[in-house]
Design a protein around this motif. Sequence first.
Motif, PDB file in Angstrom:
ATOM      1  N   UNK A 499       0.820  -1.212   0.000  1.00 36.43           N
ATOM      2  CA  UNK A 499       0.000   0.000   0.000  1.00 36.43           C
ATOM      3  C   UNK A 499       0.854   1.263   0.000  1.00 36.43           C
ATOM      4  N   UNK A 500       2.155   1.128   0.184  1.00 34.79           N
ATOM      5  CA  UNK A 500       3.035   2.277   0.295  1.00 34.79           C
ATOM      6  C   UNK A 500       3.053   3.183  -0.921  1.00 34.79           C
ATOM      7  N   UNK A 501       3.321   2.640  -2.124  1.00 29.52           N
ATOM      8  CA  UNK A 501       3.388   3.517  -3.302  1.00 29.52           C
ATOM      9  C   UNK A 501       2.121   4.340  -3.519  1.00 29.52           C
ATOM     10  N   UNK A 502       0.956   3.733  -3.350  1.00 33.21           N
ATOM     11  CA  UNK A 502      -0.299   4.459  -3.542  1.00 33.21           C
ATOM     12  C   UNK A 502      -0.467   5.566  -2.490  1.00 33.21           C
ATOM     13  N   UNK A 503      -0.097   5.257  -1.242  1.00 38.46           N
ATOM     14  CA  UNK A 503      -0.235   6.248  -0.176  1.00 38.46           C
ATOM     15  C   UNK A 503       0.650   7.460  -0.426  1.00 38.46           C
ATOM     16  N   UNK A 504       1.915   7.218  -0.776  1.00 41.48           N
ATOM     17  CA  UNK A 504       2.830   8.336  -0.999  1.00 41.48           C
ATOM     18  C   UNK A 504       2.492   9.100  -2.281  1.00 41.48           C
ATOM     19  N   UNK A 505       1.918   8.396  -3.249  1.00 41.17           N
ATOM     20  CA  UNK A 505       1.486   9.064  -4.478  1.00 41.17           C
ATOM     21  C   UNK A 505       0.329  10.016  -4.193  1.00 41.17           C
ATOM     22  N   UNK A 506      -0.558   9.604  -3.268  1.00 40.62           N
ATOM     23  CA  UNK A 506      -1.724  10.420  -2.935  1.00 40.62           C
ATOM     24  C   UNK A 506      -1.375  11.570  -1.994  1.00 40.62           C
ATOM     25  N   UNK A 507      -0.604  11.286  -0.960  1.00 38.61           N
ATOM     26  CA  UNK A 507      -0.325  12.283   0.075  1.00 38.61           C
ATOM     27  C   UNK A 507       0.971  13.054  -0.151  1.00 38.61           C
ATOM     28  N   UNK A 508       1.856  12.507  -0.953  1.00 36.03           N
ATOM     29  CA  UNK A 508       3.170  13.116  -1.098  1.00 36.03           C
ATOM     30  C   UNK A 508       4.120  12.598  -0.036  1.00 36.03           C
ATOM     31  N   UNK A 509       5.403  12.820  -0.246  1.00 30.96           N
ATOM     32  CA  UNK A 509       6.404  12.298   0.682  1.00 30.96           C
ATOM     33  C   UNK A 509       6.346  12.987   2.040  1.00 30.96           C
ATOM     34  N   UNK A 510       6.024  14.273   2.052  1.00 37.87           N
ATOM     35  CA  UNK A 510       5.963  15.008   3.308  1.00 37.87           C
ATOM     36  C   UNK A 510       4.833  14.542   4.195  1.00 37.87           C
ATOM     37  N   UNK A 511       3.613  14.623   3.683  1.00 43.26           N
ATOM     38  CA  UNK A 511       2.450  14.248   4.489  1.00 43.26           C
ATOM     39  C   UNK A 511       2.311  12.725   4.635  1.00 43.26           C
ATOM     40  N   UNK A 512       2.776  11.984   3.649  1.00 41.08           N
ATOM     41  CA  UNK A 512       2.730  10.524   3.768  1.00 41.08           C
ATOM     42  C   UNK A 512       3.585  10.035   4.923  1.00 41.08           C
ATOM     43  N   UNK A 513       4.828  10.555   5.014  1.00 44.58           N
ATOM     44  CA  UNK A 513       5.689  10.185   6.136  1.00 44.58           C
ATOM     45  C   UNK A 513       5.199  10.787   7.447  1.00 44.58           C
ATOM     46  N   UNK A 514       4.580  11.970   7.365  1.00 51.25           N
ATOM     47  CA  UNK A 514       4.032  12.581   8.582  1.00 51.25           C
ATOM     48  C   UNK A 514       2.907  11.730   9.160  1.00 51.25           C
ATOM     49  N   UNK A 515       2.110  11.115   8.277  1.00 54.63           N
ATOM     50  CA  UNK A 515       1.048  10.220   8.752  1.00 54.63           C
ATOM     51  C   UNK A 515       1.643   9.065   9.553  1.00 54.63           C
ATOM     52  N   UNK A 516       2.726   8.506   9.037  1.00 58.31           N
ATOM     53  CA  UNK A 516       3.404   7.423   9.765  1.00 58.31           C
ATOM     54  C   UNK A 516       3.977   7.939  11.086  1.00 58.31           C
ATOM     55  N   UNK A 517       4.492   9.153  11.069  1.00 55.46           N
ATOM     56  CA  UNK A 517       5.027   9.743  12.289  1.00 55.46           C
ATOM     57  C   UNK A 517       3.958   9.951  13.352  1.00 55.46           C
ATOM     58  N   UNK A 518       2.770  10.411  12.925  1.00 60.43           N
ATOM     59  CA  UNK A 518       1.678  10.601  13.889  1.00 60.43           C
ATOM     60  C   UNK A 518       1.210   9.258  14.465  1.00 60.43           C
ATOM     61  N   UNK A 519       1.203   8.219  13.626  1.00 61.54           N
ATOM     62  CA  UNK A 519       0.843   6.886  14.123  1.00 61.54           C
ATOM     63  C   UNK A 519       1.863   6.404  15.159  1.00 61.54           C
ATOM     64  N   UNK A 520       3.146   6.604  14.862  1.00 62.82           N
ATOM     65  CA  UNK A 520       4.180   6.219  15.814  1.00 62.82           C
ATOM     66  C   UNK A 520       4.046   7.007  17.118  1.00 62.82           C
ATOM     67  N   UNK A 521       3.668   8.261  17.000  1.00 61.63           N
ATOM     68  CA  UNK A 521       3.475   9.099  18.186  1.00 61.63           C
ATOM     69  C   UNK A 521       2.306   8.592  19.022  1.00 61.63           C
ATOM     70  N   UNK A 522       1.252   8.147  18.354  1.00 64.10           N
ATOM     71  CA  UNK A 522       0.076   7.638  19.065  1.00 64.10           C
ATOM     72  C   UNK A 522       0.388   6.360  19.835  1.00 64.10           C
ATOM     73  N   UNK A 523       1.411   5.618  19.402  1.00 61.95           N
ATOM     74  CA  UNK A 523       1.760   4.363  20.065  1.00 61.95           C
ATOM     75  C   UNK A 523       2.806   4.534  21.170  1.00 61.95           C
ATOM     76  N   UNK A 524       3.239   5.753  21.442  1.00 61.33           N
ATOM     77  CA  UNK A 524       4.240   5.983  22.485  1.00 61.33           C
ATOM     78  C   UNK A 524       3.785   5.481  23.856  1.00 61.33           C
ATOM     79  N   UNK A 525       2.511   5.640  24.260  1.00 59.98           N
ATOM     80  CA  UNK A 525       2.094   5.147  25.583  1.00 59.98           C
ATOM     81  C   UNK A 525       2.077   3.622  25.723  1.00 59.98           C
ATOM     82  N   UNK A 526       2.146   2.899  24.597  1.00 61.39           N
ATOM     83  CA  UNK A 526       2.037   1.437  24.656  1.00 61.39           C
ATOM     84  C   UNK A 526       3.131   0.799  25.528  1.00 61.39           C
TER      85      UNK A 526
END
Length: 550
Positions: A499-526
């Motif tokens: 699903x990676x190529x489609x996601x980065x094609x839609x969101x761009x490299x900046x916001x696509x990676x930022x989405x992953x960053x926000x997900x990683x941030x949400x898992x910090x309390x785990x």
Amino acid sequence: MDKPRHTPDGSMSTIVVNDSSSPDERDIEKQADASGPSSRPVPEERDVEKQADADELTTDAQLNKQLFPVTDLDRGIVGWEGQDDPNNPQNFAPNKKWGLLGLISAFTLISPLASSMFAPAVPYMAADFRETNETILSFTVSVFLLGYTFGPCLLAPLSEIYGRRVVLSSANWFFVVWQIGCALAQNIETEIICRFFAGIGGAGCITLGAGVIADLFPVEQRGKATAIWGLGPLMGPVIGPIAGGFIGQNAGWRWAFWVLLIAGGVLAAAIEVLNRETCAPVLIRWKVEKMAKETGRTDLCSAYDYQSGKEDSGPVPVEQALKLGLLRPLLLLGKSAIILLLATYMAFVYGLLYLFFTTISTVFTSHYGFSTGLSGLAYLGIGMGFVVGLAFMAFTNDRMLVKATAKNGGKFEPEMRLPLMIVFSSILPISFFWYGWTVEKHVHWIVPIIGMFPFGVAMMGVYMPIQTYVIDCYPKYAASANAALTASRSLVGALLPLAGPRMFETLGLGWGNSLLGFLALAFVPVPIFFTRYGKTIRERWPVNLEGKKA
């Protein structure tokens, strides 16, 4: 007089029976009998004499029992000769232990190398096979990890039944042979099938290493041992694209597989010659079979199979052991809540890693004008992070465990491995924002490469404590526990990047990676949750892995 008797060990001993009356005394006693009742001993005296005789025999029997106690072997139970038995893998010399671990760890570099070494050469294969579907081409790379999903669930239980050595050797050669199919494939379908089966064989060293660590090392050394063994599975996917890029560009994509065949074959042969069996239950079972043949006894039983005081005492039938063994990784995932939660979190982090990988080669060839060979060097940022994080964990994990155990009154708990995860999980999100927006804005190429470094460090700080934790929780079935982790994370690593190529094609490299960053941030309390409630969860949902009634 002395009366001989046999002792439990088959030697002769004597029971001394006192008969100290002289002939003259016996004659006087006879005369007294003949002279009348008044001169005869009273009945009470004879009873006292008999009682004294009986007491003497009883005392002798007790003494004999103390001198020749009934042993486990007398009851048919076979185990180690003692705490210092040199045949026990835990008592192997340190250089032998680390040598065996190093041998297995060497192959853990080759196998993951195969997962990504082919990736930079995919465009050359696509041109040969005239394949233009990007999803199919991506799957040709990630299908290897799908083999990692199925292989551990089969290989780990087999190693706990038949031994680490034979299963590891078989898996290694299985991996090597399928490289020939990959190198000679004439269409994309054949390539996918061969890559899948190569992944199943390659899962052997990835899975069984955890079992070997539990076999060889005490708790206070497992952090360092796991760090050494874990270097290959994480450095392989980094070194692979570097080597594969230059090989594919200069020698052709098929040579990526010929190189893997040569390197894998050499290491598989070395393991075949130098490796030793380390699984204690298997070693004792071999000892039982040897003793039964030498002594003719049919009642001998391994101490690992014996259950004292239970109706179903004795060894588990082979069919039942095989059935239970193959189900064990699934039992851990389905019934152990803490294993399921840790496996899910590890799979999430592993998925982030492979989503990271999907853009690196393309970004550095299209945005920065790197050649196919040079684009692989961009992975060095995350690779250096792995090395630093791994070194830190190797030198701190066991030390922190020893200190925590001492503070806990000398009582060890597996959850003492987990607190470091809290710090490292907080570092994970940094790289996504750093890397994503620097490549989006075409900042100098060195900046996004450096931006990958924090993720490499943080992933080690999350990956290693979880890996060591499951070994500590289930040392006897460490291979199966690790198989549960490997299967779940490999499934995510195989499918999520599609699903990676489609996601980065839609969101761009900046916001696509930022989405992953926000997900990683949400898992910090785990990790905080695991550290605080891990013991409660583990004890609240125990798993019976023995297959016998409690």
